[in-house]
Design an enzyme around this catalytic site. Structure first.
Site, PDB file in Angstrom:
ATOM      1  N   LYS A  52       0.932  -1.235   0.003  1.00 13.35           N
ATOM      2  CA  LYS A  52      -0.025   0.038   0.005  1.00 13.35           C
ATOM      3  C   LYS A  52       0.820   1.098  -0.202  1.00 13.35           C
ATOM      4  CE  LYS A  52      -3.956  -1.923   2.494  1.00 13.35           C
ATOM      5  NZ  LYS A  52      -4.302  -2.285   3.817  1.00 13.35           N
ATOM      6  N   GLN A  96      -5.647  -2.529   9.619  1.00 10.65           N
ATOM      7  CA  GLN A  96      -5.482  -3.878   9.553  1.00 10.65           C
ATOM      8  C   GLN A  96      -6.252  -4.794  10.247  1.00 10.65           C
ATOM      9  OE1 GLN A  96      -3.821  -4.163   6.083  1.00 10.65           O
ATOM     10  NE2 GLN A  96      -4.538  -6.241   6.204  1.00 10.65           N
ATOM     11  N   ASP A 119     -11.606   2.723   4.424  1.00 11.21           N
ATOM     12  CA  ASP A 119     -12.232   1.379   4.177  1.00 11.21           C
ATOM     13  C   ASP A 119     -13.900   1.271   4.329  1.00 11.21           C
ATOM     14  OD1 ASP A 119     -10.367  -0.185   3.856  1.00 11.21           O
ATOM     15  OD2 ASP A 119      -9.507  -0.587   5.915  1.00 11.21           O
TER      16      ASP A 119
END
Ligand code: NDP
Length: 284
Positions: A52, A96, A119
């Site tokens: 990322k 995460q 997200d």
């Protein structure tokens, strides 16, 4: 007839080129910034987060990583989230998952400011998706829609079948298709006559987590098949939830694994981070 192979690498590259040029266009006003928080040592997550960061650099998005030990307490993680919420350099916060057992995942996801929740996991963004209002949408289903749009697949009036009802993939994918006027059926482990339901699909999305589960006799001739699954076989091979070799003989178009949906997820994360920065600067 062999299906058209949907090239996720190429489509995701197009998204990244678009993001890069928009980042340049707004650079005198704002630089989008993404913070990735990783708790624990999971090697796959580490690779993902590193990847990322590389992709952020390529498109001119500022990024920072916050690796924390496996033993991190919920309070310590909440205080980092609070700091990132207040940091004007950061427009997207990514935590995460999964988190270690001592941390309640939902408490953390709700602590991220909805306007930095790139997200799309915060309940406010979940609600906005249900209501079809602008907000952040989870990156993998958003990537699926981007692929279908790029390919010119007609969603309006199409029969779409989504196999899998997770909050991260199946449900949001179904809602996005519904908002584009598809007739959507969501299937799961208790669905009866799954093969017959799948055979009705003009657009078939497989988000199950079972290697090569969707067989050729479950697919309508000419259907567009999107395979979200990522499964490692005992021999080390990476395969999707669709039996690619057999299904490609029936489908009209199909995503491979790897190289299909996978690369789209990070591209959409960059796109969401750009969107967040634009909203912050009043540019969108
Ligand atoms: P989950 O395990 O959360 O959900 C799986 C879903 O599949 C559940 O709804 C489950 O039903 C359903 N299912 C399981 N077995 C069957 C069956 N025999 N028949 C019908 N439905 C079944 O998985 P995720 O949604 O998180 O992920 C799905 C796959 O996508 C995984 O392989 C994952 O690795 C991959 N993935 C890929 C991403 C990418 O970037 N390409 C991103 C995220 C995920 P039930 O609800 O009844 O249990």
């Amino acid at each position: 007839m062999s299906a058209k192979r949907i090239d996720g690498k190429m489509i995701s590259q197009q998204v990244r080129i678009r993001v890069k040029s928009e980042v340049e266009k707004i650079s005198d006003r704002i630089t989008p910034g993404l913070a990735a928080v990783l708790v624990g040592e999971d090697p796959a997550s580490r690779i993902y987060v590193r990847n990322k960061r590389k992709k952020c650099e390529e498109v001119g998005i500022y990024s920072e990583e916050h690796p924390l030990p496996e033993s991190t307490s919920e309070d310590a993680l909440l205080s980092l989230i609070d700091k990132l919420n207040q940091d004007p350099k950061i427009h997207g916060i990514l935590v995460q998952l999964p988190l270690p057992d001592q941390i309640q995942e939902r408490r953390i996801l709700e602590a991220v400011l909805p306007e930095k929740d790139v997200d799309g996991f915060h309940y406010l963004n979940v609600g906005k998706l249900v209501a079809n209002e602008p907000g952040f949408v989870p990156c993998t289903p958003l990537g699926i829609i981007e692929m279908l749009n790029t390919l010119g697949v007609e969603m309006k009036g199409a029969n779409a079948v989504v196999v899998g009802r997770s909050n991260i993939v199946g449900k949001p994918a179904a809602l996005l298709l519904l908002h584009r006027h598809a007739t959507v059926t969501i299937c799961h482990s208790r669905t009866k006559n799954l093969a017959a339901v799948c055979r009705e699909a003009d657009i078939l999305i497989a988000a199950i987590g079972k290697p090569q589960f969707i067989k050729a006799d479950m697919v309508k001739e000419g259907a567009t098949v999107i395979d979200v699954g990522i499964n490692r076989l005992p021999d080390g091979r990476l395969v999707g939830d669709v039996d690619f070799e057999a299904v490609q003989e029936r489908a009209g178009a199909i995503t491979p694994v790897p190289g299909g949906v996978g690369p789209m997820t990070i591209a959409m994360l960059l796109s969401n981070t750009l969107q967040s920065a634009k909203w912050t600067a009043g540019l969108a």
